[in-house]
Design a protein around this motif. Structure first.
Motif: not given
Length: 619
Positions: A326-353
């Motif tokens: 699901t998009s929620r699970q993918i989003r949570d995983r990507l934002f969790r990566e940002v917590k320990t990998n400070i050279s990566i940036e994650v943001s929501d795109a224009d379209r859902a999912g």
């Protein structure tokens, strides 16, 4: 007060960094006499063992002559430079490991610059002097030239050198010394690397430089204690990046030994320690013993230069293999990566999912994607694009990199032609043991997919490395791929009968028995256009011949692209589907009729724009 030395090891990929750490651990008594020695003990991730590279920074400790030497093993690839930059605040010296044949490479230059800017004192280790054609004296001079190029101060320029072989377990101050053990290097660390400049009697203060995870207490903040001491049950203040403070209670304190962390009664100033008791602490924050303690400055992190889109898998086979789709699970995983990998940036795109992921390079994103698919995720990833900027006059700027290529002499012409097509500008050429060395400045988008082309041109003998240089004016269009693709127009199981006919049209990515869906890329077309094909067509039974089962058909083995190569290979209108068991290439729009309509619509828009421009009055 106990003595500490804190050092980081920096080196190019495959120059023997992790092997050297193994020998230092062995010399420091990490193993019993009858204990089996673990090779590359610091490579704890499966991907690190498979690829033979370091991805995550990790720290360990060696005890030598009454002193604790904390060692931080850092990645050698520039894509993981964020792992290096953030640990520079934890150490007071660096071991610069250089191959006695290859000399200092691009990634070494990148990390060494960061260390010298922080004022750290280097010790140069010229490794693999037992290699054929090794020339440690010439490499010694090249390292000094590198120090000059990076504006090292007098103390850093006069760094001591040691020579040896990490694999064979010996280091020497001079090339004529006895080849016995790594003890000369250990003694040099105690002698040359300064003790941490700390205040043991002050209030506790620590900059969080790393985050680890413990199954019992959760997130663990890792850093060097700058002053004071801390123990279990102490009350500390967490100072966020915006200056706000939160009071927390310490649940556990860790010290780092040879292979794992261990509980400690207290963490003292100068030592690298782990502290737990915080739910969502981030890298770059400060832990303080009292409300009056100030926050510590964090090292500046170079911004990302490439971006990709991660989205949910909407293909016909979605959900068959993955647990997290699901998009929620993918989003949570990507934002969790940002917590320990400070050279990566994650943001929501224009379209859902769909989510935008920015990083240093293609390898960094491919490693993240590989980790996710191994964790049970199914994702679609797009082709990387570069992150552009605008100058004060509104001109578009794009990232450029310094490229270093070594190829056998007979392939130089083909590589020069490829570099010209990718808008690279050759700065320097020379001779090495491998053949010809080429130094060029190339746009980052021109290097996407270049490594695959280099290996094809040189039959696997070419070597390359690259390093971010600057943002410069946009250099025009660069062809992404000269070949087209073979796209399936049916869903089903690939048949040997149909694939044998397709093999004459190009290279195949699938084998008989593979499940295929409409819109999936099953091969490469030598011509520039895409071709719709039917790889699931069977040999039907007739009155004159039997259906057969395809046993008499001989097919060449299909090309199986790795995840990193697949990401570099795809065109802008294509995606890579990464699931726990498969890596598939596909069109972003699966239906061929819808793709045709989109192409016509895009062509009409371009034609209308050209017509309007031609008929517009001249002002």
């Amino acid at each position: 007060m106990p003595e500490f030395r804190n050092i980081a090891i920096i080196a190019h990929v495959d120059h023997g960094k992790t092997t050297l750490v193994d020998k230092l651990l062995q010399a420091g008594g990490a193993y019993r006499e009858n204990q089996a020695v673990t090779e590359r003990a610091m490579d704890s991730m499966d991907l690190e063992k498979e690829k033979g590279i370091t991805i995550k920074s990790k720290n360990t400790a060696v005890h030598w002559k009454g002193c604790t030497i904390n060692i931080v093993d850092t990645p050698g690839h520039a894509d993981f430079g964020g792992e290096v930059e953030r640990v520079m605040k934890m150490v007071d010296g660096v071991l610069v490991l250089v191959d006695a044949f290859d000399g200092p490479q691009a990634q070494t230059r990148f990390v060494l610059r960061k260390a010298l800017e922080e004022g750290l004192r280097p010790i140069v280790v010229i490794n693999k002097i037992d290699r054929d054609a090794a020339d440690p004296k010439a490499v010694h001079d090249k390292v000094l030239e590198l120090f000059l190029d990076l504006d090292a101060n007098d103390e850093q320029f006069n760094a001591p050198f040691v020579y040896g072989s990490a694999r064979d377990g010996y280091m020497m101050r001079d090339l004529d010394d006895e080849r016995e053990s790594v003890a000369p290097l250990m003694d040099l660390i105690l002698e040359y690397v300064p003790e941490p400049q700390v205040d043991p009697s002050g209030d506790f203060q620590m900059l969080v430089s790393n985050i680890t995870w413990d199954d019992y207490v959760g997130r663990v903040a890792v850093g060097r204690a700058n002053s004071g001491k801390i123990a279990k049950g102490d009350r500390v203040f967490r100072i966020r990046k915006d200056g706000t403070r939160e009071s927390c209670r310490v649940t556990r304190v860790f010290e780092y030994g040879a292979f794992a962390s261990k509980d400690s009664i207290e963490g003292v100033a100068g030592n690298i320690v782990g502290v737990s008791g915080f739910e969502d602490i981030d890298i770059g924050e400060t832990l303080a013993g009292t409300e009056t303690v100030e926050a510590l400055p964090f090292v500046a992190i170079d911004p990302p230069t490439v971006q990709m889109q991660f989205s949910i898998n909407d293909g016909p086979f979605a959900g068959r293999e993955g647990k997290h789709v699901t998009s929620r699970q993918i989003r949570d995983r990507l934002f969790r990566e940002v917590k320990t990998n400070i050279s990566i940036e994650v943001s929501d795109a224009d379209r859902a999912g769909c989510f935008n992921v920015k990083a240093r390079g293609v390898m960094q994103i491919s490693v993240l994607t590989e980790q996710m698919r191994r964790e049970g995720f199914e994702v679609l990833v797009s082709r990387p694009t570069v992150i552009t900027k605008r100058d004060d006059d509104g001109n578009v700027l794009e990232p450029f990199e310094t490229l270093y290529v070594e190829v056998p002499d007979e392939y130089t012409g083909g590589i020069m032609k490829s570099l010209a097509n990718r808008r690279a500008r050759v700065e320097n050429m020379g001779i090495s043991g491998l053949g010809t060395t080429i130094e060029a400045t190339a746009p980052t988008r021109g290097l996407i997919g270049f490594e695959m082309e280099l290996l094809n041109i040189t039959s696997g003998h070419g070597v390359m490395s690259h390093l971010f240089k600057e943002y410069a004016p946009h250099c025009g269009e660069i062809p992404t791929r000269t070949s087209g693709t073979l796209v399936s127009m049916e869903t089903g199981v690939a048949m040997a009968y149909s694939l044998s006919a397709l093999e004459d049209r190009g290279k195949l990515f699938v084998a008989p028995g593979d499940e295929i869906y409409e819109g999936q890329i099953v091969g490469e077309n030598p011509r520039a256009e895409d071709m719709s094909v039917n790889p699931v067509k069977e040999k039907h039974l007739t009155n004159h011949r039997s259906s057969g089962d395809g046993k008499g058909i001989q097919l060449s083995p299909p090309i199986r692209l790795s995840l990193e190569r697949a990401i570099e290979y795809i065109a802008p209108d294509e995606l890579v589907e990464a699931t726990p068991k498969n890596i598939r290439l596909r069109k972003a729009i699966l239906c061929p009729h819808e793709r045709r309509r989109m192409q016509k619509r895009a062509a009409s828009i371009v034609e209308a724009a050209a017509t309007n421009k031609a008929t517009a009055p001249v002002s």
